[in-house]
Design a protein around this motif. Structure first.
Motif, PDB file in Angstrom:
ATOM      1  N   PHE A 238       0.835  -1.198   0.000  1.00 41.09           N
ATOM      2  CA  PHE A 238       0.000   0.000   0.000  1.00 41.09           C
ATOM      3  C   PHE A 238       0.869   1.248   0.000  1.00 41.09           C
ATOM      4  CE2 PHE A 238      -2.029   3.459   2.281  1.00 41.09           C
ATOM      5  CZ  PHE A 238      -3.256   3.555   1.652  1.00 41.09           C
ATOM      6  N   ASN A 239       1.842   1.296   0.896  1.00 35.01           N
ATOM      7  CA  ASN A 239       2.713   2.469   0.998  1.00 35.01           C
ATOM      8  C   ASN A 239       3.537   2.674  -0.266  1.00 35.01           C
ATOM      9  OD1 ASN A 239       1.890   3.351   3.527  1.00 35.01           O
ATOM     10  ND2 ASN A 239       3.319   1.995   4.571  1.00 35.01           N
ATOM     11  N   ASP A 240       4.032   1.598  -0.858  1.00 33.59           N
ATOM     12  CA  ASP A 240       4.811   1.708  -2.086  1.00 33.59           C
ATOM     13  C   ASP A 240       3.971   2.275  -3.229  1.00 33.59           C
ATOM     14  OD1 ASP A 240       6.998   0.665  -0.764  1.00 33.59           O
ATOM     15  OD2 ASP A 240       6.865  -1.319  -1.697  1.00 33.59           O
ATOM     16  N   VAL A 241       2.751   1.752  -3.367  1.00 36.01           N
ATOM     17  CA  VAL A 241       1.874   2.213  -4.445  1.00 36.01           C
ATOM     18  C   VAL A 241       1.464   3.658  -4.204  1.00 36.01           C
ATOM     19  CG1 VAL A 241      -0.360   1.873  -5.570  1.00 36.01           C
ATOM     20  CG2 VAL A 241       1.075  -0.102  -5.041  1.00 36.01           C
ATOM     21  N   LYS A 242       1.128   3.990  -2.962  1.00 33.90           N
ATOM     22  CA  LYS A 242       0.742   5.370  -2.630  1.00 33.90           C
ATOM     23  C   LYS A 242       1.885   6.330  -2.932  1.00 33.90           C
ATOM     24  CE  LYS A 242       0.682   6.852   1.520  1.00 33.90           C
ATOM     25  NZ  LYS A 242       1.157   7.919   2.304  1.00 33.90           N
ATOM     26  N   GLU A 243       3.099   5.961  -2.564  1.00 31.92           N
ATOM     27  CA  GLU A 243       4.253   6.818  -2.835  1.00 31.92           C
ATOM     28  C   GLU A 243       4.507   6.965  -4.328  1.00 31.92           C
ATOM     29  OE1 GLU A 243       7.569   5.421  -0.527  1.00 31.92           O
ATOM     30  OE2 GLU A 243       6.530   5.798   1.359  1.00 31.92           O
ATOM     31  N   THR A 244       4.272   5.911  -5.091  1.00 29.26           N
ATOM     32  CA  THR A 244       4.417   5.990  -6.547  1.00 29.26           C
ATOM     33  C   THR A 244       3.419   6.984  -7.118  1.00 29.26           C
ATOM     34  OG1 THR A 244       5.224   3.710  -6.705  1.00 29.26           O
ATOM     35  CG2 THR A 244       4.253   4.672  -8.703  1.00 29.26           C
ATOM     36  N   ILE A 245       2.159   6.877  -6.702  1.00 31.36           N
ATOM     37  CA  ILE A 245       1.124   7.796  -7.179  1.00 31.36           C
ATOM     38  C   ILE A 245       1.466   9.225  -6.783  1.00 31.36           C
ATOM     39  CG2 ILE A 245      -1.300   8.477  -6.918  1.00 31.36           C
ATOM     40  CD1 ILE A 245      -1.903   5.429  -6.579  1.00 31.36           C
ATOM     41  N   GLN A 246       1.854   9.411  -5.531  1.00 31.77           N
ATOM     42  CA  GLN A 246       2.193  10.743  -5.036  1.00 31.77           C
ATOM     43  C   GLN A 246       3.360  11.338  -5.829  1.00 31.77           C
ATOM     44  OE1 GLN A 246       2.880  10.769  -0.837  1.00 31.77           O
ATOM     45  NE2 GLN A 246       3.615  12.858  -0.805  1.00 31.77           N
ATOM     46  N   SER A 247       4.353  10.539  -6.106  1.00 26.83           N
ATOM     47  CA  SER A 247       5.516  11.007  -6.856  1.00 26.83           C
ATOM     48  C   SER A 247       5.142  11.397  -8.287  1.00 26.83           C
ATOM     49  CB  SER A 247       6.579   9.912  -6.879  1.00 26.83           C
ATOM     50  OG  SER A 247       7.653  10.287  -7.690  1.00 26.83           O
ATOM     51  N   ILE A 248       4.311  10.591  -8.924  1.00 24.07           N
ATOM     52  CA  ILE A 248       3.880  10.895 -10.294  1.00 24.07           C
ATOM     53  C   ILE A 248       3.111  12.210 -10.319  1.00 24.07           C
ATOM     54  CG2 ILE A 248       2.349  10.164 -12.168  1.00 24.07           C
ATOM     55  CD1 ILE A 248       3.125   7.243 -11.409  1.00 24.07           C
ATOM     56  N   ILE A 249       2.200  12.394  -9.374  1.00 21.75           N
ATOM     57  CA  ILE A 249       1.413  13.631  -9.338  1.00 21.75           C
ATOM     58  C   ILE A 249       2.311  14.829  -9.025  1.00 21.75           C
ATOM     59  CG2 ILE A 249      -0.460  14.884  -8.186  1.00 21.75           C
ATOM     60  CD1 ILE A 249      -1.796  12.147  -7.715  1.00 21.75           C
ATOM     61  N   TYR A 250       3.239  14.665  -8.087  1.00 23.29           N
ATOM     62  CA  TYR A 250       4.109  15.784  -7.740  1.00 23.29           C
ATOM     63  C   TYR A 250       5.019  16.163  -8.913  1.00 23.29           C
ATOM     64  CZ  TYR A 250       7.254  18.966  -5.499  1.00 23.29           C
ATOM     65  OH  TYR A 250       7.988  20.084  -5.194  1.00 23.29           O
ATOM     66  N   THR A 251       5.505  15.180  -9.655  1.00 26.37           N
ATOM     67  CA  THR A 251       6.337  15.470 -10.822  1.00 26.37           C
ATOM     68  C   THR A 251       5.537  16.263 -11.853  1.00 26.37           C
ATOM     69  OG1 THR A 251       7.676  13.504 -10.439  1.00 26.37           O
ATOM     70  CG2 THR A 251       7.722  14.439 -12.669  1.00 26.37           C
ATOM     71  N   TRP A 252       4.283  15.889 -12.029  1.00 25.84           N
ATOM     72  CA  TRP A 252       3.373  16.615 -12.929  1.00 25.84           C
ATOM     73  C   TRP A 252       3.057  17.980 -12.329  1.00 25.84           C
ATOM     74  CZ3 TRP A 252      -2.435  15.921 -12.305  1.00 25.84           C
ATOM     75  CH2 TRP A 252      -3.144  16.590 -13.293  1.00 25.84           C
ATOM     76  N   ASN A 253       2.728  18.023 -11.041  1.00 32.78           N
ATOM     77  CA  ASN A 253       2.488  19.218 -10.237  1.00 32.78           C
ATOM     78  C   ASN A 253       1.591  20.258 -10.924  1.00 32.78           C
ATOM     79  OD1 ASN A 253       2.625  20.774  -7.944  1.00 32.78           O
ATOM     80  ND2 ASN A 253       4.741  21.399  -8.240  1.00 32.78           N
TER      81      ASN A 253
END
Length: 89
Positions: free
Chosen positions: A10-25
């Motif tokens: 769960f944490n790995d997937v959440k961090e992946t999603i968060q990172s993708i969104i932040y990169t897009w920002n």
């Protein structure tokens, strides 16, 4: 899977999603943890929706509600494709 493994996944997937969104920002936020709450909401939806377009609609709704923004599905389709590819494929 045992509880610890689910929690780690769960944490790995959440961090992946968060990172993708932040990169897009899309909202020009300055701290990567800004999208943590939204990533938590998006995570289960990634597994529930049938396709990328539905995911884009959900991402649009979540970000617009969280930040009182006016993003469109068209603006979110690219990020939905990235998330789908990383998580579902």
């Amino acid at each position: 899977m045992k509880g610890q493994q689910w929690s780690t996944r769960f944490n790995d997937v959440k961090e992946t999603i968060q990172s993708i969104i932040y990169t897009w920002n899309p909202l020009s936020l300055h701290a990567s943890e800004e999208y943590e709450y939204e990533a938590t909401w998006i995570l289960p939806i990634v597994y529930k929706v049938p396709n990328v377009e539905s995911l884009a609609v959900e991402i649009t709704d979540i970000l617009n509600q969280s930040f009182n923004s006016t993003l469109t599905k068209e603006e979110c389709i690219g990020i939905a494709q990235q998330i789908w590819k990383q998580i579902r494929e």
